[in-house]
Design a protein around this motif. Sequence first.
Motif, PDB file in Angstrom:
ATOM      1  N   PHE B  11      46.674  46.398  52.610  1.00  0.00           N
ATOM      2  CA  PHE B  11      45.757  46.196  51.501  1.00  0.00           C
ATOM      3  C   PHE B  11      45.923  47.297  50.468  1.00  0.00           C
ATOM      4  N   LEU B  13      48.594  49.086  49.936  1.00  0.00           N
ATOM      5  CA  LEU B  13      49.887  48.864  49.285  1.00  0.00           C
ATOM      6  C   LEU B  13      49.746  47.806  48.208  1.00  0.00           C
ATOM      7  N   LEU B  14      49.076  46.730  48.548  1.00  0.00           N
ATOM      8  CA  LEU B  14      48.876  45.634  47.600  1.00  0.00           C
ATOM      9  C   LEU B  14      48.039  46.111  46.426  1.00  0.00           C
ATOM     10  N   PHE B  15      46.985  46.855  46.718  1.00  0.00           N
ATOM     11  CA  PHE B  15      46.071  47.348  45.698  1.00  0.00           C
ATOM     12  C   PHE B  15      46.803  48.263  44.729  1.00  0.00           C
ATOM     13  N   PHE B  17      49.982  48.337  44.070  1.00  0.00           N
ATOM     14  CA  PHE B  17      50.922  47.553  43.272  1.00  0.00           C
ATOM     15  C   PHE B  17      50.186  46.841  42.148  1.00  0.00           C
ATOM     16  N   VAL B  18      49.003  46.371  42.462  1.00  0.00           N
ATOM     17  CA  VAL B  18      48.197  45.694  41.453  1.00  0.00           C
ATOM     18  C   VAL B  18      47.829  46.663  40.339  1.00  0.00           C
ATOM     19  N   LEU B  19      47.483  47.900  40.693  1.00  0.00           N
ATOM     20  CA  LEU B  19      47.085  48.872  39.678  1.00  0.00           C
ATOM     21  C   LEU B  19      48.212  49.153  38.688  1.00  0.00           C
ATOM     22  N   GLN B  21      50.193  47.045  37.572  1.00  0.00           N
ATOM     23  CA  GLN B  21      50.401  45.891  36.691  1.00  0.00           C
ATOM     24  C   GLN B  21      49.133  45.676  35.881  1.00  0.00           C
ATOM     25  N   CYS B  24      47.953  42.321  34.740  1.00  0.00           N
ATOM     26  CA  CYS B  24      47.644  41.298  35.729  1.00  0.00           C
ATOM     27  C   CYS B  24      46.309  41.575  36.412  1.00  0.00           C
ATOM     28  N   LEU B  25      45.467  42.444  35.794  1.00  0.00           N
ATOM     29  CA  LEU B  25      44.261  42.838  36.486  1.00  0.00           C
ATOM     30  C   LEU B  25      43.204  41.750  36.455  1.00  0.00           C
ATOM     31  N   GLU B  26      43.328  40.811  35.501  1.00  0.00           N
ATOM     32  CA  GLU B  26      42.321  39.772  35.383  1.00  0.00           C
ATOM     33  C   GLU B  26      42.923  38.435  35.758  1.00  0.00           C
ATOM     34  N   GLU B  27      42.041  37.492  36.004  1.00  0.00           N
ATOM     35  CA  GLU B  27      42.510  36.134  36.263  1.00  0.00           C
ATOM     36  C   GLU B  27      43.232  35.630  35.018  1.00  0.00           C
ATOM     37  N   THR B  30      46.473  30.507  32.361  1.00  0.00           N
ATOM     38  CA  THR B  30      47.696  29.852  31.911  1.00  0.00           C
ATOM     39  C   THR B  30      47.724  28.450  32.506  1.00  0.00           C
ATOM     40  N   VAL B  79      52.575  35.714  25.529  1.00  0.00           N
ATOM     41  CA  VAL B  79      53.609  34.718  25.226  1.00  0.00           C
ATOM     42  C   VAL B  79      52.938  33.391  24.878  1.00  0.00           C
TER      43      VAL B  79
END
Lengths: 305, 194
Positions: B11, B13-15, B17-19, B21, B24-27, B30, B79
Amino acid sequence: MKKHILSFLFIIAINIPVFAYQVDLETSALYKNVDINQNSAELERVGLSLKEIISDETGDRIYLFLRAEGENNFAHNLIDQLYAQYKGPMGRWNITIGRFTLPFGLLPNYDSEWLLVKTQEFKTIGIKFDSGVKLSGVIDDFGYAVSVSQGIGVDRWADADNDKLAVFRLDYQGEDFEDLRIGISASFGKVLTDVNSAYKKLIALDFSRNFDSFIGRGEVVYGKENDNNIFSAFLGIDYKIVSSVDLNFGFNHFQNNSNLSTITAGFTYNSPFFGLTIRIADKYRIEGGNNEFYLQIYKLFYSII
Amino acid sequence: MNSIFKFTSCFILLFNFVLLQSSCLEEAYTCIWRNPERTMTKLFPKAKDYKTINIKITKEQLKTIESKVGELLPGQKEVYQYFELVDDKNKMLGYIVAATQKGDYGAIEFVIGLTVEKKINGIYIQRARERDTAFKKKEFLDRFIDKNLDDIIEMENDSKIKKTTGITAVITGAKKELVSLDILGKKEKNKDNK
């Protein structure tokens, strides 16, 4: 050799000026508890998808697609899909060469790989992706697909025998996307995996339908695996109770030499925290009374370049 | 204990990686368009071919768009994607845009067809989980046919239209896509499709 050729095509495509490409990265962590006593936790899966579109003066002509995954703390790493698709006018016909999703049952339109309520393809046809050639398309409200492939899945690239797998599919979709979609599929041939080798003749009926807050999906498969009759049924229902929460329900039944029936119930929460999706589900095996509890944290990164 | 440690490590590690990006922090709103050709042929029956156009939105363009339509949703600021359709003589027939707006029960995804004069020739709802379904009805969606941006702004301000969440989402989404196509599509006349 085949994966080298397709990889080479990808490298060439990156340097062609008329293109657009998309990158997706997905990842999930999974905690599992079996019958209270057994616990496990892992980096369940990391998946990377690359899609390139090569256009000519009038339209999109060639799609290149790559999907690679690392599973179970990267203990199992593989290329799920690697294909080139030549597109005919307005999708009426498309030729796909490489490793692709088999056009059987619910597979072409629904992927449960990252979900806790799973469909039955690994029990029925035995594999989800395979290497070969596929002709597919859409004409008015009907879709069709025919594929001939090696029947060996993703565990190897070179075919181990001369037996092939043929899959056919025809489907109908109502006017709007949410309308009823029904499909009929058939597969004939030998499927060879690391755990199983069998001649299969299968026929499948599938449906999906949106009813406002409900989504229902089902699949029934009947046929022969070697000399044994097999029967499979799947029903999945999702219900959105509030904006960020879906209830998920699944019923799975598989009959070969023995019966295996499970009921899965849980929910999906699309949290506002860093776009993480949290899924919780309990799977109960009707024969034997085993219980499996799952907690999954999932994240999708998506971008077009 | 070992399982909990592994899960916590995964978790974290995932967290982390998310930080890294931040985009990509919000929903992300698209529209992942399923079955594009099915809907394309309904909107443009004479279409022979289509091309995907992806345009990176500059900061200045984003500022201009948001000054006209309000803040864009996450996932829509970097984009802009649309499709150009041609007939069998390679003459441009129109455009198709896949739109996503926020509903009460998740994203509302729909597809808008536009003539070369930037008038709407049809809207198809792709996916929505709303309880109120007035925005999916043909009598509402047919109101958009032959409408341009000025007409959509009029609809937005029309107090006689009962503005449910779904209806507001479709009107707002149509306005946003017309404005975006007008601002971004012009810039692309002489550029490669990238």
